[in-house]
Design a protein around this motif. Structure first.
Motif, PDB file in Angstrom:
ATOM      1  N   GLU A  33       0.826  -1.210   0.000  1.00  0.00           N
ATOM      2  CA  GLU A  33       0.000   0.000   0.000  1.00  0.00           C
ATOM      3  C   GLU A  33       0.856   1.255   0.000  1.00  0.00           C
ATOM      4  N   GLU A  34       1.956   1.241   0.723  1.00  0.00           N
ATOM      5  CA  GLU A  34       2.860   2.399   0.735  1.00  0.00           C
ATOM      6  C   GLU A  34       3.422   2.638  -0.663  1.00  0.00           C
ATOM      7  N   TYR A  35       3.762   1.562  -1.349  1.00  0.00           N
ATOM      8  CA  TYR A  35       4.268   1.678  -2.713  1.00  0.00           C
ATOM      9  C   TYR A  35       3.201   2.254  -3.650  1.00  0.00           C
ATOM     10  N   LEU A  36       1.968   1.763  -3.530  1.00  0.00           N
ATOM     11  CA  LEU A  36       0.893   2.247  -4.397  1.00  0.00           C
ATOM     12  C   LEU A  36       0.604   3.727  -4.150  1.00  0.00           C
ATOM     13  N   ARG A  37       0.709   4.164  -2.901  1.00  0.00           N
ATOM     14  CA  ARG A  37       0.507   5.588  -2.605  1.00  0.00           C
ATOM     15  C   ARG A  37       1.651   6.427  -3.185  1.00  0.00           C
ATOM     16  N   ALA A  38       2.866   5.878  -3.151  1.00  0.00           N
ATOM     17  CA  ALA A  38       4.001   6.579  -3.759  1.00  0.00           C
ATOM     18  C   ALA A  38       3.804   6.692  -5.275  1.00  0.00           C
ATOM     19  N   MET A  39       3.297   5.623  -5.896  1.00  0.00           N
ATOM     20  CA  MET A  39       2.998   5.670  -7.331  1.00  0.00           C
ATOM     21  C   MET A  39       1.988   6.773  -7.639  1.00  0.00           C
ATOM     22  N   GLU A  40       0.980   6.900  -6.787  1.00  0.00           N
ATOM     23  CA  GLU A  40      -0.016   7.943  -7.031  1.00  0.00           C
ATOM     24  C   GLU A  40       0.612   9.326  -6.940  1.00  0.00           C
ATOM     25  N   ARG A  41       1.506   9.509  -5.988  1.00  0.00           N
ATOM     26  CA  ARG A  41       2.179  10.812  -5.896  1.00  0.00           C
ATOM     27  C   ARG A  41       3.034  11.069  -7.133  1.00  0.00           C
ATOM     28  N   GLY A  63       7.082  -7.613 -12.997  1.00  0.00           N
ATOM     29  CA  GLY A  63       6.255  -8.076 -11.887  1.00  0.00           C
ATOM     30  C   GLY A  63       4.976  -8.784 -12.328  1.00  0.00           C
ATOM     31  N   THR A  64       4.054  -8.834 -11.376  1.00  0.00           N
ATOM     32  CA  THR A  64       2.772  -9.485 -11.605  1.00  0.00           C
ATOM     33  C   THR A  64       1.679  -8.576 -11.074  1.00  0.00           C
ATOM     34  N   PRO A  65       1.118  -7.696 -11.904  1.00  0.00           N
ATOM     35  CA  PRO A  65       0.085  -6.783 -11.417  1.00  0.00           C
ATOM     36  C   PRO A  65      -1.100  -7.482 -10.772  1.00  0.00           C
ATOM     37  N   THR A  66      -1.455  -8.676 -11.281  1.00  0.00           N
ATOM     38  CA  THR A  66      -2.611  -9.376 -10.719  1.00  0.00           C
ATOM     39  C   THR A  66      -2.289 -10.082  -9.404  1.00  0.00           C
ATOM     40  N   PHE A  76      -5.213   1.050  -6.507  1.00  0.00           N
ATOM     41  CA  PHE A  76      -4.338   1.366  -7.641  1.00  0.00           C
ATOM     42  C   PHE A  76      -5.139   1.896  -8.832  1.00  0.00           C
ATOM     43  N   LEU A  77      -6.219   1.216  -9.191  1.00  0.00           N
ATOM     44  CA  LEU A  77      -7.016   1.618 -10.348  1.00  0.00           C
ATOM     45  C   LEU A  77      -7.657   2.983 -10.130  1.00  0.00           C
ATOM     46  N   ASN A  78      -8.114   3.248  -8.906  1.00  0.00           N
ATOM     47  CA  ASN A  78      -8.702   4.554  -8.602  1.00  0.00           C
ATOM     48  C   ASN A  78      -7.665   5.666  -8.763  1.00  0.00           C
ATOM     49  N   SER A  79      -6.430   5.386  -8.352  1.00  0.00           N
ATOM     50  CA  SER A  79      -5.376   6.406  -8.462  1.00  0.00           C
ATOM     51  C   SER A  79      -5.063   6.709  -9.931  1.00  0.00           C
ATOM     52  N   ILE A  80      -5.111   5.688 -10.777  1.00  0.00           N
ATOM     53  CA  ILE A  80      -4.889   5.910 -12.218  1.00  0.00           C
ATOM     54  C   ILE A  80      -5.932   6.893 -12.749  1.00  0.00           C
ATOM     55  N   HIS A  81      -7.196   6.654 -12.406  1.00  0.00           N
ATOM     56  CA  HIS A  81      -8.275   7.495 -12.939  1.00  0.00           C
ATOM     57  C   HIS A  81      -8.269   8.900 -12.349  1.00  0.00           C
ATOM     58  N   LEU A 109     -11.221  -5.009 -12.948  1.00  0.00           N
ATOM     59  CA  LEU A 109     -10.474  -4.463 -14.088  1.00  0.00           C
ATOM     60  C   LEU A 109     -11.426  -3.945 -15.158  1.00  0.00           C
ATOM     61  N   LYS A 110     -12.427  -4.742 -15.475  1.00  0.00           N
ATOM     62  CA  LYS A 110     -13.406  -4.347 -16.502  1.00  0.00           C
ATOM     63  C   LYS A 110     -14.114  -3.056 -16.100  1.00  0.00           C
ATOM     64  N   GLU A 111     -14.539  -2.958 -14.844  1.00  0.00           N
ATOM     65  CA  GLU A 111     -15.246  -1.767 -14.365  1.00  0.00           C
ATOM     66  C   GLU A 111     -14.345  -0.537 -14.390  1.00  0.00           C
ATOM     67  N   ALA A 112     -13.013  -0.749 -14.259  1.00  0.00           N
ATOM     68  CA  ALA A 112     -12.065   0.363 -14.270  1.00  0.00           C
ATOM     69  C   ALA A 112     -11.654   0.760 -15.686  1.00  0.00           C
ATOM     70  N   GLY A 113     -12.215   0.093 -16.677  1.00  0.00           N
ATOM     71  CA  GLY A 113     -11.939   0.481 -18.061  1.00  0.00           C
ATOM     72  C   GLY A 113     -10.871  -0.340 -18.755  1.00  0.00           C
ATOM     73  N   VAL A 114     -10.306  -1.355 -18.084  1.00  0.00           N
ATOM     74  CA  VAL A 114      -9.320  -2.218 -18.747  1.00  0.00           C
ATOM     75  C   VAL A 114     -10.029  -2.960 -19.873  1.00  0.00           C
ATOM     76  N   ASN A 115      -9.485  -2.856 -21.075  1.00  0.00           N
ATOM     77  CA  ASN A 115     -10.137  -3.493 -22.232  1.00  0.00           C
ATOM     78  C   ASN A 115      -9.203  -4.431 -22.995  1.00  0.00           C
ATOM     79  N   ARG A 116      -8.034  -4.693 -22.392  1.00  0.00           N
ATOM     80  CA  ARG A 116      -7.086  -5.613 -23.043  1.00  0.00           C
ATOM     81  C   ARG A 116      -6.264  -6.312 -21.965  1.00  0.00           C
ATOM     82  N   LEU A 117      -6.107  -7.628 -22.071  1.00  0.00           N
ATOM     83  CA  LEU A 117      -5.260  -8.386 -21.156  1.00  0.00           C
ATOM     84  C   LEU A 117      -4.049  -8.924 -21.910  1.00  0.00           C
TER      85      LEU A 117
END
Length: 379
Positions: A33-41, A63-66, A76-81, A109-117
């Protein structure tokens, strides 16, 4: 140049593959979670400093996002948007591993707009998968494709590898045949590269790694090209094949030498003629973000010559090659003014095709791509 592409790196893995030299760490006991918050910053500071244009492509890799759990994935997905707007007709790709993603994560993923795997298959034989350190098994591959379709994600790419330890030409042919049973739109196929700081590298140095001969690796690649064409996949880059209209638009950003953001530990970016590399170790990355808002470990302002070199060796990876007119528009110089000697020499060797509009690799040049690309470096 407008920046409309972003790569985001999730370095966590539940298992480290024996061949992987990407920036990654074991997931267990990491400050996720600390890493994901740093990514958002980093996202916030980057878009504020450079641009907040709409993204035509976003690619989440690792890595392995999933490997993220549902709560972490949602964070993570919320921070992207919050920091990246999506353009019309966007491509939003998420790397996924068979065996560690279920309906709950795919739905998110689908709800966050991911349209390709981009699915890390690598091989269809359990013994090969185990031998390279993969945790999934044969049946997991079909399950993830079925689940993706059920959720509504239909643009599916798989990764395959050849030249693996104990892999035969027949085994690779079997993998291709099984891949064509899947309802997929894209295949990325790579030969095994033995990289330092990997288990395979250590085994090779001890004489304990048995890989196919060069001749058999060549046969696998030739088989790959022939079978892909026969099954309706057009080769559009040295290692990539797609059904019509399903080329990876994000990866084409790299091969066209266009600009892109790189967010996360060890990520690379190319912004306004400057290539940057982020700090790789998690603690160093997080501390850099906390202290300055940016995690850059290296910043390299490209010279005009370096830009032209990259234009050639990246562009020639594409089966369409490099447009002479586009090169001249971009650099106000003819390709022959800069690389005339190299083009003439490679064409004489039969590695490069020089036609009226474009330079492209010959079939032999595709097999010997690295030899060709080397000719355009440090000119």
């Amino acid at each position: 140049m407008a920046i409309t592409a972003a790569y985001l790196h999730i370095p966590f893995c539940e298992q480290i593959c024996h061949y992987c030299d990407f920036n990654k760490v074991f997931l267990d006991r990491q400050p996720v979670e600390e890493y994901l918050r740093a990514m958002e910053r980093e996202m916030a500071h980057t878009t504020s400093r450079f641009s907040d244009r709409k993204m035509k492509t976003i690619f989440v890799g690792g890595g392995t996002p999933t490997a993220l759990n549902v709560e972490q994935l949602e964070l993570f997905l919320n921070s992207i948007h919050r920091h990246f707007k999506l353009a019309d007709n966007y491509e939003f790709t998420f790397e996924a591993n068979p065996g560690n993603i279920g309906k709950d994560k795919l739905k998110l993923l689908k709800e966050a707009g991911v349209n390709r795997l981009s699915i890390g298959v690598q091989a269809f034989q359990d013994e090969l998968l185990k031998g390279i350190g993969r945790t999934h098994r044969y049946e997991d591959i079909f399950e993830i494709v079925s689940l993706a379709y059920e959720i509504g994600i239909h643009n599916l790419s798989i990764d395959l590898m050849f030249g693996l330890p104990h892999q035969t030409v027949q085994m690779f042919q079997e993998s291709l045949q099984k891949a064509f049973l899947l309802d997929i739109t894209h295949v990325s196929a790579y030969s095994l590269q033995i990289e330092p700081k990997t288990l395979f590298y250590n085994l090779m140095n001890k004489g304990k790694l048995k890989v196919p001969s060069e001749e058999n690796e060549y046969k696998m690649y030739e088989l790959l090209m022939n079978e892909m064409e026969r099954n309706g996949f057009a080769q559009y880059e040295i290692s990539n094949f797609a059904k019509p209209g399903f080329e990876s638009r994000h990866n084409l950003t790299y091969w066209r030498n266009e600009h892109y953001y790189g967010i996360g530990a060890g990520a690379h970016s190319y912004i306004n003629g400057v290539r940057r590399v982020n700090a790789g170790p998690l603690k160093q990355y997080i501390n850099s973000i906390t202290e300055t808002g940016f995690p850059y470990r290296e910043e390299n302002v490209l010279t005009e010559n370096e830009k032209m070199e990259e234009e050639m060796f990246m562009g020639l990876r594409k089966i369409k090659g490099v447009s002479k007119n586009e090169f001249k528009k971009k650099y106000n110089k003819s390709i022959y003014d800069v690389f005339g000697e190299q083009v003439t020499s490679l064409a004489k060797k039969g590695l490069l095709i020089d036609n009226e509009e474009r330079l492209t690799l010959s079939k032999q040049g595709i097999f010997l791509g690295n030899e060709v690309f080397q000719q355009f470096l440090n000119v």
